[in-house]
Design a protein around this motif. Structure first.
Motif, PDB file in Angstrom:
ATOM      1  N   TYR A  64       0.807  -1.208   0.000  1.00  0.00           N
ATOM      2  CA  TYR A  64       0.000   0.000   0.000  1.00  0.00           C
ATOM      3  C   TYR A  64       0.847   1.268   0.000  1.00  0.00           C
ATOM      4  N   ALA A  65       2.154   1.148  -0.054  1.00  0.00           N
ATOM      5  CA  ALA A  65       3.019   2.329   0.021  1.00  0.00           C
ATOM      6  C   ALA A  65       2.782   3.237  -1.179  1.00  0.00           C
ATOM      7  N   PRO A  66       2.442   4.502  -0.967  1.00  0.00           N
ATOM      8  CA  PRO A  66       2.192   5.402  -2.095  1.00  0.00           C
ATOM      9  C   PRO A  66       3.482   5.867  -2.748  1.00  0.00           C
ATOM     10  N   GLU A  67       3.409   6.113  -4.029  1.00  0.00           N
ATOM     11  CA  GLU A  67       4.508   6.707  -4.789  1.00  0.00           C
ATOM     12  C   GLU A  67       5.827   5.967  -4.566  1.00  0.00           C
ATOM     13  N   ASN A  68       5.783   4.659  -4.807  1.00  0.00           N
ATOM     14  CA  ASN A  68       7.001   3.872  -4.637  1.00  0.00           C
ATOM     15  C   ASN A  68       8.072   4.249  -5.663  1.00  0.00           C
ATOM     16  N   SER A  69       7.642   4.720  -6.838  1.00  0.00           N
ATOM     17  CA  SER A  69       8.613   5.078  -7.873  1.00  0.00           C
ATOM     18  C   SER A  69       9.239   6.434  -7.557  1.00  0.00           C
ATOM     19  N   LEU A  70      10.527   6.519  -7.719  1.00  0.00           N
ATOM     20  CA  LEU A  70      11.244   7.755  -7.438  1.00  0.00           C
ATOM     21  C   LEU A  70      11.099   8.733  -8.588  1.00  0.00           C
ATOM     22  N   ARG A 121      16.480  18.504  -2.968  1.00  0.00           N
ATOM     23  CA  ARG A 121      15.905  17.763  -1.846  1.00  0.00           C
ATOM     24  C   ARG A 121      15.523  16.341  -2.226  1.00  0.00           C
ATOM     25  N   TRP A 122      15.344  16.091  -3.510  1.00  0.00           N
ATOM     26  CA  TRP A 122      14.998  14.737  -3.936  1.00  0.00           C
ATOM     27  C   TRP A 122      16.209  13.808  -3.952  1.00  0.00           C
ATOM     28  N   ALA A 123      17.379  14.356  -3.737  1.00  0.00           N
ATOM     29  CA  ALA A 123      18.577  13.525  -3.764  1.00  0.00           C
ATOM     30  C   ALA A 123      18.667  12.607  -2.550  1.00  0.00           C
ATOM     31  N   ARG A 124      17.978  12.970  -1.491  1.00  0.00           N
ATOM     32  CA  ARG A 124      18.041  12.127  -0.301  1.00  0.00           C
ATOM     33  C   ARG A 124      17.167  10.887  -0.469  1.00  0.00           C
ATOM     34  N   VAL A 125      17.537   9.838   0.219  1.00  0.00           N
ATOM     35  CA  VAL A 125      16.860   8.547   0.099  1.00  0.00           C
ATOM     36  C   VAL A 125      15.970   8.332   1.328  1.00  0.00           C
ATOM     37  N   THR A 126      14.721   7.961   1.097  1.00  0.00           N
ATOM     38  CA  THR A 126      13.771   7.706   2.182  1.00  0.00           C
ATOM     39  C   THR A 126      13.497   6.214   2.290  1.00  0.00           C
ATOM     40  N   PHE A 162      12.674   7.061   7.708  1.00  0.00           N
ATOM     41  CA  PHE A 162      13.756   8.022   7.927  1.00  0.00           C
ATOM     42  C   PHE A 162      14.463   8.250   6.589  1.00  0.00           C
ATOM     43  N   TYR A 163      15.219   9.328   6.506  1.00  0.00           N
ATOM     44  CA  TYR A 163      15.910   9.637   5.252  1.00  0.00           C
ATOM     45  C   TYR A 163      17.380   9.920   5.517  1.00  0.00           C
ATOM     46  N   THR A 164      18.162   9.757   4.479  1.00  0.00           N
ATOM     47  CA  THR A 164      19.590  10.032   4.531  1.00  0.00           C
ATOM     48  C   THR A 164      20.068  10.417   3.134  1.00  0.00           C
ATOM     49  N   TRP A 165      21.175  11.182   3.095  1.00  0.00           N
ATOM     50  CA  TRP A 165      21.763  11.542   1.801  1.00  0.00           C
ATOM     51  C   TRP A 165      22.810  10.522   1.354  1.00  0.00           C
ATOM     52  N   ARG A 166      23.072   9.544   2.174  1.00  0.00           N
ATOM     53  CA  ARG A 166      24.028   8.504   1.773  1.00  0.00           C
ATOM     54  C   ARG A 166      23.405   7.581   0.737  1.00  0.00           C
ATOM     55  N   GLN A 210      12.742   1.082   0.079  1.00  0.00           N
ATOM     56  CA  GLN A 210      13.011   2.453  -0.317  1.00  0.00           C
ATOM     57  C   GLN A 210      11.770   3.014  -0.997  1.00  0.00           C
ATOM     58  N   VAL A 211      11.330   4.211  -0.559  1.00  0.00           N
ATOM     59  CA  VAL A 211      10.110   4.816  -1.095  1.00  0.00           C
ATOM     60  C   VAL A 211      10.397   6.246  -1.550  1.00  0.00           C
ATOM     61  N   SER A 212       9.383   6.866  -2.116  1.00  0.00           N
ATOM     62  CA  SER A 212       9.520   8.229  -2.591  1.00  0.00           C
ATOM     63  C   SER A 212       9.728   9.197  -1.432  1.00  0.00           C
TER      64      SER A 212
END
Length: 408
Positions: A74-80, A87-92, A166-170, A197-199
């Motif tokens: 059910y996770a929304p917007e799974n595609s990156l 700000r989209w460079a970070r990984v959630t 949580f998110y990180t830039w790594r 990994q999600v959007s």
């Protein structure tokens, strides 16, 4: 000289309906609820957390493999997004965890307490990017991650599919590394169900469309001495509940057996069918549950902030698989209450369960829960039921499907 507010004493809500003399007082509710063999329920939840059992064992085989499936689907917007800059460079990362409430002081991180959020954020500290890690070190703070959650659980409440992120830039962090780091912290007490990994747009709380809670209430009598101990514990908790909910009010002991009305004998049992009938009146309605909430801020006592929509509210009898020689081979008889709503207020489920049981025992009318919502004092409802029986089953991110319920 004491002021008028200081002299004001509240001891019980004055009900005016025909069932007022057969309705349990707050103390009697606590004695009844806390006098049950909760260890059996706790042991069953521990097996669920560790994957040694499943909820399907309570309700028998279903047509599908699992009535309640992993909320990963059910996770929304799974595609990156195509643009991976700024700000989209970070990984959630979306993390689904299962934990037993007996071992934690609730979800929310608090100084000096063993909380689930504190454990998770310490575990993911190793995946924080270098810049943030250095900032925390410069401030003399431990290197920890920052997580957000779908819904905070109180001390003693279990969760099977709690969703956080949580998110990180790594860019070198894998799902398995996160899973292993968290599982290592509290084996047999907390388990990571999945990591994905999600959007960047995903938020566990704001994106959620519904939450499912299950409350298991045991009917076994247990040992008398243990019950007495639990009753005393319940009375102490009851006094604490009043002071937390209304810190400006004085409290006194509620009437005991000798103070009851002469000739009035209160009921000591109820039927699951009656509880189910009471709860069904809440389904499909947007209602204000301010009378069933506890410890909410004054600004949230009226209006939309207290309104919740229950998609599903049912009760049914079931049996917990039990190997204890004191019980039948087919397990201990319990009542299961399944509640699915768009949101829940603080301690709302526990108060709703306790109140439904109290009203079922008193023989109240079927729409009594709706009428109680119009009360002017929270003492019109029962004090919260023990947290031992409550479990956050899962969180949904698509429209609620009534066919995917345990109780029909």
């Amino acid at each position: 000289m004491a002021t008028e507010a200081e002299e004001k004493v509240y001891n019980h809500y004055a009900h005016t309906d025909p069932c007022k003399d057969s309705r349990w007082t707050a103390r009697e509710c606590y004695e009844f609820m806390y006098g049950k063999p909760w260890k059996v329920v706790n042991d069953f939840y521990l097996d669920l957390v560790n994957g040694h059992s499943s909820l399907a064992e309570l309700f028998g085989p279903k047509d599908d493999d699992d009535t309640v499936r992993s909320s990963d689907e059910y996770a929304p917007e799974n595609s990156l997004p195509d643009d991976q800059s700024g700000r989209w460079a970070r990984v959630t990362f979306k993390i689904i965890v299962s934990y037993h409430g007996e071992y934690f002081d609730g979800w929310q991180k608090q100084p000096g307490l063993n909380t689930v959020q504190g454990l998770v954020e310490r575990s993911i500290g190793m995946f924080v990017d270098d810049r943030k890690a250095q900032q925390r070190k410069d401030k003399g703070l431990p290197v920890e991650g920052m997580s957000v959650v779908a819904g905070r659980t109180d001390k003693g409440v279990t969760a099977l599919n709690q969703v956080c992120s949580f998110y990180t830039w790594r860019k070198d962090v894998s799902n398995e590394e996160i899973k292993h780091a968290i599982n290592f912290e509290a084996p047999e007490k907390l388990r990571v169900v999945s990591v994905s990994q999600v959007s960047r747009a995903f938020h566990p709380n704001f994106c959620a469309k519904w939450r499912r809670y299950l409350y298991i209430f045991p009917f076994g009598e247990g040992d008398c001495r243990e019950q007495t101990s639990e009753m005393d514990k319940g009375q102490r908790c009851w006094k604490s509940e009043i002071s937390e909910d209304n810190p400006e009010e004085k409290t006194i002991d509620l009437p005991g057996e000798k103070d009851k009305l002469e000739g009035v004998k209160k009921p000591t049992s109820f039927t699951v069918r009656r509880v189910d009938q009471l709860l069904q009146h809440l389904q499909g309605k947007l209602l204000s549950y301010r009378m069933f909430a506890r410890d909410t801020k004054a600004s949230r006592n009226t209006g939309p902030p207290t309104e919740c929509f229950l998609y599903h509210a049912r009760a049914a009898e079931a049996r917990i698989p039990c190997t204890n020689k004191d019980h039948a081979t087919d397990g201990m008889k319990v009542m299961c209450i399944e509640l699915v709503g768009n949101r829940f207020l603080r301690r709302m489920v526990r108060v709703l369960v306790a109140t439904a049981v109290r009203e079922a025992a008193a023989g109240s009318e079927e729409d009594v829960l709706l009428k109680l919502m119009e009360a002017t004092c929270r003492r019109a409802t029962a004090p919260p039921a023990p947290p031992d029986g409550l479990c956050l089953v899962d969180v949904g991110y698509s429209d609620f499907d009534p066919q995917k319920c345990f109780i029909h």
